[in-house]
Design an enzyme around this catalytic site. Sequence first.
Site, PDB file in Angstrom:
ATOM      1  N   SER A  65     -35.626  50.949 -65.462  1.00 51.77           N
ATOM      2  CA  SER A  65     -35.651  49.657 -65.241  1.00 51.77           C
ATOM      3  C   SER A  65     -36.887  48.464 -66.709  1.00 51.77           C
ATOM      4  O   SER A  65     -36.340  47.111 -66.013  1.00 51.77           O
ATOM      5  CB  SER A  65     -35.608  49.306 -64.212  1.00 51.77           C
ATOM      6  N   LYS A  68     -35.050  46.871 -69.100  1.00 53.00           N
ATOM      7  CA  LYS A  68     -34.486  45.488 -69.188  1.00 53.00           C
ATOM      8  C   LYS A  68     -34.611  44.021 -69.314  1.00 53.00           C
ATOM      9  O   LYS A  68     -34.674  43.258 -69.935  1.00 53.00           O
ATOM     10  CB  LYS A  68     -33.801  44.966 -67.407  1.00 53.00           C
ATOM     11  N   TYR A 191     -26.462  50.517 -70.756  1.00 57.36           N
ATOM     12  CA  TYR A 191     -27.314  50.614 -69.817  1.00 57.36           C
ATOM     13  C   TYR A 191     -28.283  51.941 -69.709  1.00 57.36           C
ATOM     14  O   TYR A 191     -29.084  51.887 -69.319  1.00 57.36           O
ATOM     15  CB  TYR A 191     -26.556  50.139 -69.743  1.00 57.36           C
ATOM     16  N   TYR A 243     -38.148  43.006 -58.119  1.00 59.86           N
ATOM     17  CA  TYR A 243     -37.226  43.058 -57.682  1.00 59.86           C
ATOM     18  C   TYR A 243     -37.720  42.182 -55.494  1.00 59.86           C
ATOM     19  O   TYR A 243     -38.345  41.158 -55.756  1.00 59.86           O
ATOM     20  CB  TYR A 243     -36.403  44.712 -56.827  1.00 59.86           C
ATOM     21  N   VAL A 261     -37.737  53.311 -61.693  1.00 55.58           N
ATOM     22  CA  VAL A 261     -37.928  54.296 -60.880  1.00 55.58           C
ATOM     23  C   VAL A 261     -38.244  55.558 -61.063  1.00 55.58           C
ATOM     24  O   VAL A 261     -38.244  56.747 -60.850  1.00 55.58           O
ATOM     25  CB  VAL A 261     -36.422  54.300 -60.554  1.00 55.58           C
TER      26      VAL A 261
HETATM   27  O1  DON Z   1     -29.153  51.465 -63.144  1.00 54.63           O
HETATM   28  C1  DON Z   1     -29.913  52.564 -61.999  1.00 54.63           C
HETATM   29  O2  DON Z   1     -30.072  53.361 -61.307  1.00 54.63           O
HETATM   30  C2  DON Z   1     -31.389  53.065 -63.329  1.00 54.63           C
HETATM   31  N1  DON Z   1     -30.962  53.725 -65.054  1.00 54.63           N
HETATM   32  C3  DON Z   1     -32.152  52.231 -63.267  1.00 54.63           C
HETATM   33  C4  DON Z   1     -32.719  52.347 -61.762  1.00 54.63           C
HETATM   34  C5  DON Z   1     -34.358  51.100 -62.477  1.00 54.63           C
HETATM   35  O3  DON Z   1     -35.152  52.119 -63.111  1.00 54.63           O
HETATM   36  C6  DON Z   1     -35.019  50.455 -61.071  1.00 54.63           C
HETATM   37  N2  DON Z   1     -36.355  50.229 -61.116  1.00 54.63           N
HETATM   38  N3  DON Z   1     -36.576  50.699 -60.176  1.00 54.63           N
END
Ligand code: DON
Length: 326
Positions: A65, A68, A191, A243, A261
Amino acid sequence: MASAILQNFLNDLHLKYKSMHEGVLANYIPELAKANPDWFGICIVTVDGQVYEIGDCEQLFTLQSISKAFIYGMALEDHGRDYVLKRVGVEPTGDAFNSIIKLDEYSKRPYNPMVNAGAIATTSLIKGVGPTERLNRMLDMFGRYVGHNLFIDMSVFMSERTTGHRNRAMAHLMLNFGMIDAKIDEALDLYFQQCSLMVNCRDLAVMAATLANNGMNPITQERAVDSRYIRDILTVMYTCGMYDFAGEWAYKVGLPAKSGVSGGLIVVVPQQMGIAIFSPPLDSHGSSVRGIKVSEELSEQFGLHLFDLQTDRSRLLDTLCNKLAT
Ligand code: DON
Protein backbone atom coordinates in the site's frame (compact mmCIF):
# COMPACT_ATOMS: atom_id res chain seq x y z
CA MET A 1 29.70 14.58 15.32
CA ALA A 2 25.99 15.10 14.72
CA SER A 3 25.92 12.15 12.35
CA ALA A 4 27.56 9.82 14.90
CA ILE A 5 25.02 10.86 17.51
CA LEU A 6 22.07 10.21 15.21
CA GLN A 7 23.52 6.85 14.12
CA ASN A 8 24.00 5.82 17.76
CA PHE A 9 20.43 6.84 18.54
CA LEU A 10 19.14 4.63 15.70
CA ASN A 11 21.34 1.74 16.87
CA ASP A 12 19.85 2.03 20.37
CA LEU A 13 16.30 2.21 19.02
CA HIS A 14 16.94 -0.89 16.93
CA LEU A 15 18.33 -2.79 19.90
CA LYS A 16 15.41 -1.72 22.08
CA TYR A 17 12.67 -2.92 19.71
CA LYS A 18 14.44 -5.93 18.22
CA SER A 19 13.35 -8.07 21.12
CA MET A 20 9.71 -6.91 20.96
CA HIS A 21 7.55 -9.66 19.51
CA GLU A 22 4.10 -8.17 19.13
CA GLY A 23 2.03 -8.30 15.96
CA VAL A 24 1.26 -10.92 13.34
CA LEU A 25 2.39 -11.45 9.75
CA ALA A 26 -0.10 -10.67 7.00
CA ASN A 27 -1.36 -14.01 5.76
CA TYR A 28 -4.17 -13.16 3.37
CA ILE A 29 -1.84 -14.16 0.62
CA PRO A 30 0.54 -17.06 1.33
CA GLU A 31 3.60 -15.19 0.01
CA LEU A 32 3.43 -12.54 2.74
CA ALA A 33 3.21 -15.15 5.50
CA LYS A 34 6.65 -16.43 4.42
CA ALA A 35 8.34 -13.27 5.78
CA ASN A 36 10.71 -13.57 8.73
CA PRO A 37 9.14 -11.78 11.73
CA ASP A 38 12.63 -10.87 12.97
CA TRP A 39 13.50 -8.77 9.91
CA PHE A 40 13.91 -5.24 11.18
CA GLY A 41 15.50 -2.23 9.49
CA ILE A 42 15.47 1.49 10.14
CA CYS A 43 16.80 4.01 7.61
CA ILE A 44 16.85 7.81 7.52
CA VAL A 45 17.79 9.78 4.40
CA THR A 46 18.14 13.53 4.79
CA VAL A 47 17.27 16.06 2.10
CA ASP A 48 21.00 16.72 1.65
CA GLY A 49 21.55 13.05 0.87
CA GLN A 50 22.99 11.66 4.11
CA VAL A 51 22.01 8.05 4.85
CA TYR A 52 21.73 6.56 8.35
CA GLU A 53 20.73 2.93 8.65
CA ILE A 54 20.69 -0.05 10.94
CA GLY A 55 19.48 -3.65 10.62
CA ASP A 56 17.88 -5.32 7.62
CA CYS A 57 17.96 -2.40 5.19
CA GLU A 58 18.84 -4.52 2.15
CA GLN A 59 16.19 -7.20 2.59
CA LEU A 60 13.73 -7.05 -0.30
CA PHE A 61 9.99 -7.02 0.32
CA THR A 62 6.95 -5.82 -1.61
CA LEU A 63 5.87 -2.19 -1.62
CA GLN A 64 2.16 -2.94 -1.07
CA SER A 65 0.00 0.00 0.00
CA ILE A 66 2.95 2.38 0.26
CA SER A 67 2.68 2.54 -3.53
CA LYS A 68 -0.70 4.30 -3.22
CA ALA A 69 0.79 7.66 -2.22
CA PHE A 70 3.13 7.71 -5.24
CA ILE A 71 0.49 6.59 -7.72
CA TYR A 72 -1.69 9.42 -6.41
CA GLY A 73 1.10 11.84 -7.34
CA MET A 74 1.25 10.34 -10.80
CA ALA A 75 -2.53 10.65 -11.31
CA LEU A 76 -2.25 14.32 -10.26
CA GLU A 77 0.51 14.88 -12.80
CA ASP A 78 -1.54 13.12 -15.48
CA HIS A 79 -4.80 15.01 -14.87
CA GLY A 80 -4.32 17.94 -12.48
CA ARG A 81 -5.79 18.52 -9.02
CA ASP A 82 -9.36 19.47 -9.99
CA TYR A 83 -10.05 16.43 -12.13
CA VAL A 84 -8.50 13.96 -9.68
CA LEU A 85 -10.50 15.45 -6.82
CA LYS A 86 -13.69 14.89 -8.81
CA ARG A 87 -12.80 11.21 -9.21
CA VAL A 88 -11.27 10.39 -5.82
CA GLY A 89 -12.10 12.20 -2.56
CA VAL A 90 -9.77 13.23 0.24
CA GLU A 91 -11.89 12.35 3.28
CA PRO A 92 -10.57 9.90 5.88
CA THR A 93 -12.87 6.91 6.34
CA GLY A 94 -12.01 5.79 9.85
CA ASP A 95 -12.37 2.30 8.39
CA ALA A 96 -9.94 -0.50 7.59
CA PHE A 97 -7.86 -0.25 4.40
CA ASN A 98 -9.94 -2.88 2.59
CA SER A 99 -13.33 -1.71 3.83
CA ILE A 100 -16.14 -1.84 1.32
CA ILE A 101 -18.71 -0.30 3.69
CA LYS A 102 -18.53 3.32 2.59
CA LEU A 103 -18.53 2.53 -1.09
CA ASP A 104 -22.03 3.52 -2.12
CA GLU A 105 -23.70 5.00 -5.14
CA TYR A 106 -24.48 8.31 -3.41
CA SER A 107 -20.91 9.31 -2.69
CA LYS A 108 -19.98 9.48 -6.44
CA ARG A 109 -16.32 8.78 -5.71
CA PRO A 110 -14.31 6.63 -3.31
CA TYR A 111 -13.38 8.39 -0.08
CA ASN A 112 -9.63 8.80 -0.50
CA PRO A 113 -6.66 7.41 -2.48
CA MET A 114 -5.13 5.56 0.49
CA VAL A 115 -7.88 2.99 1.05
CA ASN A 116 -8.06 0.17 -1.49
CA ALA A 117 -11.18 1.39 -3.31
CA GLY A 118 -9.69 4.87 -3.81
CA ALA A 119 -6.32 3.45 -4.73
CA ILE A 120 -7.82 1.24 -7.45
CA ALA A 121 -9.74 4.25 -8.80
CA THR A 122 -6.54 6.33 -8.72
CA THR A 123 -4.59 3.63 -10.54
CA SER A 124 -7.33 3.50 -13.19
CA LEU A 125 -6.50 7.17 -13.96
CA ILE A 126 -2.89 6.48 -14.97
CA LYS A 127 -2.44 7.46 -18.62
CA GLY A 128 -0.97 5.25 -21.33
CA VAL A 129 -1.86 3.47 -24.55
CA GLY A 130 -2.53 -0.03 -23.24
CA PRO A 131 -1.37 -1.91 -20.13
CA THR A 132 2.31 -2.13 -21.14
CA GLU A 133 2.72 1.60 -21.57
CA ARG A 134 0.93 2.25 -18.28
CA LEU A 135 3.13 -0.29 -16.48
CA ASN A 136 6.29 1.19 -18.00
CA ARG A 137 5.29 4.72 -17.03
CA MET A 138 4.64 3.50 -13.49
CA LEU A 139 8.00 1.70 -13.33
CA ASP A 140 9.76 4.84 -14.61
CA MET A 141 8.07 6.94 -11.96
CA PHE A 142 9.05 4.61 -9.10
CA GLY A 143 12.54 4.34 -10.61
CA ARG A 144 12.98 8.11 -10.28
CA TYR A 145 11.94 7.98 -6.62
CA VAL A 146 14.36 5.18 -5.67
CA GLY A 147 17.15 5.98 -8.13
CA HIS A 148 17.25 2.58 -9.85
CA ASN A 149 14.98 0.12 -11.67
CA LEU A 150 12.41 -1.79 -9.65
CA PHE A 151 11.14 -5.28 -10.40
CA ILE A 152 7.87 -7.05 -9.73
CA ASP A 153 7.77 -10.06 -7.42
CA MET A 154 5.81 -12.31 -9.77
CA SER A 155 4.70 -14.79 -7.12
CA VAL A 156 3.22 -11.99 -4.97
CA PHE A 157 1.62 -10.45 -8.05
CA MET A 158 0.04 -13.77 -9.07
CA SER A 159 -1.08 -14.40 -5.51
CA GLU A 160 -2.72 -10.95 -5.27
CA ARG A 161 -4.27 -11.40 -8.66
CA THR A 162 -5.81 -14.80 -7.98
CA THR A 163 -6.98 -14.11 -4.43
CA GLY A 164 -7.89 -10.41 -4.60
CA HIS A 165 -11.65 -11.04 -4.71
CA ARG A 166 -12.45 -8.19 -2.36
CA ASN A 167 -10.51 -5.71 -4.48
CA ARG A 168 -12.20 -7.11 -7.56
CA ALA A 169 -15.60 -6.72 -5.90
CA MET A 170 -14.82 -3.09 -5.09
CA ALA A 171 -13.78 -2.43 -8.68
CA HIS A 172 -17.04 -3.95 -9.95
CA LEU A 173 -19.08 -1.88 -7.51
CA MET A 174 -17.26 1.28 -8.59
CA LEU A 175 -17.91 0.39 -12.23
CA ASN A 176 -21.58 -0.10 -11.43
CA PHE A 177 -21.71 3.30 -9.69
CA GLY A 178 -19.92 4.99 -12.60
CA MET A 179 -16.84 5.81 -10.49
CA ILE A 180 -14.30 4.16 -12.79
CA ASP A 181 -14.25 3.26 -16.45
CA ALA A 182 -14.82 -0.15 -17.93
CA LYS A 183 -11.25 -1.42 -18.06
CA ILE A 184 -11.35 -2.71 -14.48
CA ASP A 185 -9.24 -5.81 -15.10
CA GLU A 186 -6.43 -3.64 -16.46
CA ALA A 187 -6.73 -1.25 -13.52
CA LEU A 188 -6.67 -4.14 -11.05
CA ASP A 189 -3.63 -5.72 -12.71
CA LEU A 190 -1.75 -2.42 -12.50
CA TYR A 191 -2.82 -2.05 -8.85
CA PHE A 192 -1.59 -5.58 -8.04
CA GLN A 193 1.65 -4.83 -9.91
CA GLN A 194 2.31 -1.62 -7.96
CA CYS A 195 1.74 -3.56 -4.70
CA SER A 196 4.17 -6.29 -5.84
CA LEU A 197 7.16 -4.06 -6.59
CA MET A 198 10.25 -5.14 -4.69
CA VAL A 199 12.01 -2.57 -2.52
CA ASN A 200 14.24 -2.52 0.53
CA CYS A 201 14.13 -0.28 3.58
CA ARG A 202 16.77 2.07 2.14
CA ASP A 203 14.71 2.48 -1.06
CA LEU A 204 11.72 3.45 1.06
CA ALA A 205 13.72 6.05 2.97
CA VAL A 206 14.94 7.57 -0.33
CA MET A 207 11.33 7.67 -1.58
CA ALA A 208 10.21 9.39 1.62
CA ALA A 209 13.18 11.78 1.44
CA THR A 210 12.21 12.64 -2.14
CA LEU A 211 8.79 13.73 -0.91
CA ALA A 212 10.46 15.64 1.95
CA ASN A 213 12.73 17.29 -0.63
CA ASN A 214 9.80 18.70 -2.61
CA GLY A 215 9.83 15.91 -5.20
CA MET A 216 13.56 15.85 -6.01
CA ASN A 217 15.50 12.64 -5.21
CA PRO A 218 18.22 13.84 -2.78
CA ILE A 219 20.70 11.16 -3.89
CA THR A 220 20.38 11.33 -7.70
CA GLN A 221 19.07 14.93 -7.89
CA GLU A 222 16.46 13.69 -10.37
CA ARG A 223 12.93 15.09 -10.13
CA ALA A 224 10.42 12.32 -9.37
CA VAL A 225 7.22 14.35 -9.21
CA ASP A 226 6.12 17.90 -9.95
CA SER A 227 6.63 19.95 -6.79
CA ARG A 228 3.18 21.48 -7.03
CA TYR A 229 1.62 18.10 -6.07
CA ILE A 230 3.74 17.42 -3.00
CA ARG A 231 1.26 19.17 -0.75
CA ASP A 232 -1.59 16.98 -2.05
CA ILE A 233 0.35 13.77 -1.55
CA LEU A 234 1.49 14.75 1.95
CA THR A 235 -1.99 15.89 2.94
CA VAL A 236 -3.65 12.57 2.14
CA MET A 237 -0.76 10.70 3.76
CA TYR A 238 -1.25 12.81 6.88
CA THR A 239 -5.02 12.40 7.09
CA CYS A 240 -5.51 8.92 5.61
CA GLY A 241 -2.12 7.15 5.28
CA MET A 242 -2.54 5.08 8.43
CA TYR A 243 -6.19 4.12 7.77
CA ASP A 244 -8.28 3.76 10.94
CA PHE A 245 -5.27 4.72 13.05
CA ALA A 246 -4.73 8.00 11.14
CA GLY A 247 -6.16 10.22 13.89
CA GLU A 248 -4.09 8.74 16.69
CA TRP A 249 -1.03 8.74 14.45
CA ALA A 250 -1.53 12.45 13.62
CA TYR A 251 -1.96 13.17 17.32
CA LYS A 252 1.09 11.26 18.52
CA VAL A 253 3.57 11.35 15.63
CA GLY A 254 2.24 14.32 13.67
CA LEU A 255 3.85 13.54 10.31
CA PRO A 256 2.64 12.31 6.88
CA ALA A 257 3.11 8.55 6.64
CA LYS A 258 2.11 5.45 4.73
CA SER A 259 2.14 1.82 5.79
CA GLY A 260 1.96 -1.42 3.84
CA VAL A 261 1.01 -4.98 4.80
CA SER A 262 4.46 -6.43 4.12
CA GLY A 263 5.78 -4.37 7.05
CA GLY A 264 7.13 -1.22 5.41
CA LEU A 265 6.37 2.22 6.79
CA ILE A 266 7.46 5.58 5.44
CA VAL A 267 7.38 8.83 7.38
CA VAL A 268 8.07 12.23 5.81
CA VAL A 269 9.59 15.11 7.76
CA PRO A 270 8.98 17.94 5.26
CA GLN A 271 12.14 19.74 4.11
CA GLN A 272 14.23 17.59 6.46
CA MET A 273 14.27 13.84 5.94
CA GLY A 274 12.56 10.63 4.99
CA ILE A 275 12.30 7.85 7.55
CA ALA A 276 11.60 4.20 6.71
CA ILE A 277 11.10 1.25 8.97
CA PHE A 278 10.72 -2.34 7.83
CA SER A 279 9.43 -5.01 10.20
CA PRO A 280 6.75 -7.48 9.02
CA PRO A 281 4.64 -8.15 12.17
CA LEU A 282 1.50 -5.98 11.93
CA ASP A 283 -1.04 -4.53 14.32
CA SER A 284 -4.80 -4.82 13.85
CA HIS A 285 -4.79 -1.80 11.48
CA GLY A 286 -2.35 -3.48 9.09
CA SER A 287 0.71 -1.40 10.05
CA SER A 288 4.11 -2.51 11.31
CA VAL A 289 4.18 -2.68 15.11
CA ARG A 290 7.89 -1.89 15.39
CA GLY A 291 7.44 0.76 12.70
CA ILE A 292 4.92 2.61 14.81
CA LYS A 293 6.99 2.33 18.00
CA VAL A 294 10.14 3.64 16.29
CA SER A 295 8.23 6.50 14.65
CA GLU A 296 6.61 7.52 17.91
CA GLU A 297 9.94 7.55 19.64
CA LEU A 298 11.76 9.47 16.89
CA SER A 299 9.00 12.07 16.75
CA GLU A 300 8.91 12.47 20.51
CA GLN A 301 12.69 12.64 21.01
CA PHE A 302 13.38 15.02 18.15
CA GLY A 303 10.24 17.16 18.39
CA LEU A 304 9.27 16.20 14.82
CA HIS A 305 5.50 16.64 15.24
CA LEU A 306 4.50 19.26 12.65
CA PHE A 307 2.65 21.24 15.31
CA ASP A 308 5.43 21.12 17.86
CA LEU A 309 6.16 24.82 17.55
CA GLN A 310 9.05 24.68 20.02
CA THR A 311 11.16 22.88 17.44
CA ASP A 312 13.60 25.00 15.43
CA ARG A 313 13.05 23.39 12.03
CA SER A 314 15.78 25.31 10.27
CA ARG A 315 18.44 23.39 12.22
CA LEU A 316 16.52 20.26 13.07
CA LEU A 317 19.32 17.68 12.82
CA ASP A 318 21.86 19.78 14.71
CA THR A 319 19.33 20.70 17.37
CA LEU A 320 18.30 17.16 17.98
CA CYS A 321 21.88 15.92 18.12
CA ASN A 322 22.81 18.65 20.58
CA LYS A 323 19.83 17.64 22.64
CA LEU A 324 20.90 13.99 22.62
CA ALA A 325 24.49 14.92 23.46
CA THR A 326 23.55 16.78 26.64
O1 DON B 1 -4.92 -4.52 -1.75
C1 DON B 1 -4.27 -5.29 -1.04
O2 DON B 1 -4.85 -6.10 -0.38
C2 DON B 1 -2.77 -5.22 -0.94
N1 DON B 1 -2.12 -5.54 -2.11
C3 DON B 1 -2.28 -3.94 -0.35
C4 DON B 1 -2.75 -3.81 1.02
C5 DON B 1 -1.93 -3.00 1.95
O3 DON B 1 -0.71 -2.94 1.91
C6 DON B 1 -2.70 -2.38 3.02
N2 DON B 1 -1.86 -1.72 3.96
N3 DON B 1 -1.63 -1.86 5.08
